[in-house]
Design a protein around this motif. Structure first.
Motif, PDB file in Angstrom:
ATOM      1  N   VAL A  29       0.839  -1.199   0.000  1.00 29.38           N
ATOM      2  CA  VAL A  29       0.000   0.000   0.000  1.00 29.38           C
ATOM      3  C   VAL A  29       0.874   1.250   0.000  1.00 29.38           C
ATOM      4  O   VAL A  29       0.632   2.195  -0.754  1.00 29.38           O
ATOM      5  N   PHE A  30       1.910   1.274   0.839  1.00 30.40           N
ATOM      6  CA  PHE A  30       2.799   2.433   0.871  1.00 30.40           C
ATOM      7  C   PHE A  30       3.529   2.618  -0.456  1.00 30.40           C
ATOM      8  O   PHE A  30       3.711   3.733  -0.921  1.00 30.40           O
ATOM      9  N   TYR A  31       3.927   1.537  -1.101  1.00 29.87           N
ATOM     10  CA  TYR A  31       4.600   1.619  -2.398  1.00 29.87           C
ATOM     11  C   TYR A  31       3.671   2.224  -3.451  1.00 29.87           C
ATOM     12  O   TYR A  31       4.078   3.098  -4.218  1.00 29.87           O
ATOM     13  N   LEU A  32       2.424   1.764  -3.489  1.00 27.32           N
ATOM     14  CA  LEU A  32       1.479   2.294  -4.468  1.00 27.32           C
ATOM     15  C   LEU A  32       1.192   3.773  -4.225  1.00 27.32           C
ATOM     16  O   LEU A  32       1.078   4.557  -5.172  1.00 27.32           O
ATOM     17  N   MET A  33       1.093   4.176  -2.979  1.00 23.48           N
ATOM     18  CA  MET A  33       0.868   5.588  -2.662  1.00 23.48           C
ATOM     19  C   MET A  33       2.068   6.423  -3.090  1.00 23.48           C
ATOM     20  O   MET A  33       1.914   7.502  -3.671  1.00 23.48           O
ATOM     21  N   TYR A  34       3.272   5.947  -2.833  1.00 19.99           N
ATOM     22  CA  TYR A  34       4.500   6.660  -3.199  1.00 19.99           C
ATOM     23  C   TYR A  34       4.602   6.794  -4.713  1.00 19.99           C
ATOM     24  O   TYR A  34       4.926   7.855  -5.240  1.00 19.99           O
ATOM     25  N   ARG A  35       4.294   5.730  -5.418  1.00 22.98           N
ATOM     26  CA  ARG A  35       4.399   5.721  -6.874  1.00 22.98           C
ATOM     27  C   ARG A  35       3.404   6.692  -7.515  1.00 22.98           C
ATOM     28  O   ARG A  35       3.755   7.450  -8.419  1.00 22.98           O
ATOM     29  N   SER A  36       2.168   6.699  -7.046  1.00 20.89           N
ATOM     30  CA  SER A  36       1.178   7.612  -7.620  1.00 20.89           C
ATOM     31  C   SER A  36       1.516   9.061  -7.290  1.00 20.89           C
ATOM     32  O   SER A  36       1.302   9.954  -8.110  1.00 20.89           O
ATOM     33  N   ASN A  37       2.081   9.311  -6.117  1.00 21.82           N
ATOM     34  CA  ASN A  37       2.489  10.656  -5.738  1.00 21.82           C
ATOM     35  C   ASN A  37       3.622  11.136  -6.639  1.00 21.82           C
ATOM     36  O   ASN A  37       3.630  12.287  -7.079  1.00 21.82           O
ATOM     37  N   LYS A  38       4.592  10.284  -6.919  1.00 23.63           N
ATOM     38  CA  LYS A  38       5.701  10.639  -7.808  1.00 23.63           C
ATOM     39  C   LYS A  38       5.194  10.947  -9.214  1.00 23.63           C
ATOM     40  O   LYS A  38       5.667  11.882  -9.864  1.00 23.63           O
ATOM     41  N   LYS A  39       4.247  10.176  -9.697  1.00 23.56           N
ATOM     42  CA  LYS A  39       3.693  10.387 -11.032  1.00 23.56           C
ATOM     43  C   LYS A  39       2.996  11.746 -11.088  1.00 23.56           C
ATOM     44  O   LYS A  39       3.164  12.499 -12.048  1.00 23.56           O
ATOM     45  N   GLN A  40       2.229  12.083 -10.055  1.00 26.37           N
ATOM     46  CA  GLN A  40       1.531  13.363 -10.020  1.00 26.37           C
ATOM     47  C   GLN A  40       2.527  14.524  -9.943  1.00 26.37           C
ATOM     48  O   GLN A  40       2.354  15.543 -10.616  1.00 26.37           O
ATOM     49  N   GLU A  41       3.591  14.379  -9.157  1.00 24.47           N
ATOM     50  CA  GLU A  41       4.623  15.417  -9.068  1.00 24.47           C
ATOM     51  C   GLU A  41       5.299  15.628 -10.422  1.00 24.47           C
ATOM     52  O   GLU A  41       5.591  16.760 -10.812  1.00 24.47           O
ATOM     53  N   LYS A  42       5.556  14.551 -11.141  1.00 25.19           N
ATOM     54  CA  LYS A  42       6.200  14.637 -12.450  1.00 25.19           C
ATOM     55  C   LYS A  42       5.312  15.381 -13.436  1.00 25.19           C
ATOM     56  O   LYS A  42       5.776  16.246 -14.179  1.00 25.19           O
TER      57      LYS A  42
END
Length: 165
Positions: A29-42
């Motif tokens: 769950v933490f990995y998926l949250m981190y990944r989606s946050n990085k995508k949005q920041e990009k």
């Protein structure tokens, strides 16, 4: 009594998988949250870097205006009928409402430059090597051009000497 991984059953002790499964799910769950946050920041960073004069934007504070000047980290926008100018940080832009190319009427997004389209996604050190290689090639081209101009000048001066005699 204090051992959570082993439980006593009638057949002896056995290993319980439930705590391990819970830990793995939590990490997932933490990995998926981190990944989606990085995508949005990009995506946000890409939007802020592609701002153009004439774009109509909305700031984080809710101010709507048209970009009239862009510097490295600041943007000047015009708002309202009285054309009030406000200088804001690039990071204060929430969204682009109307792109400048849409206002022009051609409706076409500008094509990326040759350098942007051709540049592969590479790491920092590879980019440095590519830039060093390009600089070396440019220096070699300058030297070749200078040598060819010198040769042409020498040929031209020898022709002038022949005509003078």
């Amino acid at each position: 009594m204090g051992n959570y991984f082993l439980t006593d059953t009638a057949g002896g002790s056995s290993f319980s998988w439930s705590p391990i499964i819970m830990i793995v799910l939590l990490i997932g769950v933490f990995y998926l949250m981190y990944r989606s946050n990085k995508k949005q920041e990009k995506e946000t960073s890409q939007m802020r870097n592609s701002l153009e004069i004439g774009d109509e934007i909305t700031t984080i504070g809710g101010i709507i205006g048209e970009i009239v000047r862009i510097k490295e980290e600041t943007i000047t926008i015009e708002t309202g009928k009285d054309r009030t100018k406000i200088r804001i940080l690039r990071s204060a832009v929430r969204s682009v409402d109307v792109h400048a190319y849409e206002k022009r009427g051609d409706g076409k997004k500008p094509e990326p430059s040759v350098d942007e389209a051709a540049s592969p996604k590479v790491g920092f050190f590879k980019k440095k090597k590519i830039k060093d290689k390009e600089a070396t090639e440019n220096a070699n081209n300058v030297e070749e051009n200078a040598a060819s101009e010198a040769t042409e000048n020498n040929e031209g001066s020898s022709e002038n000497n022949e005509t003078a005699e």
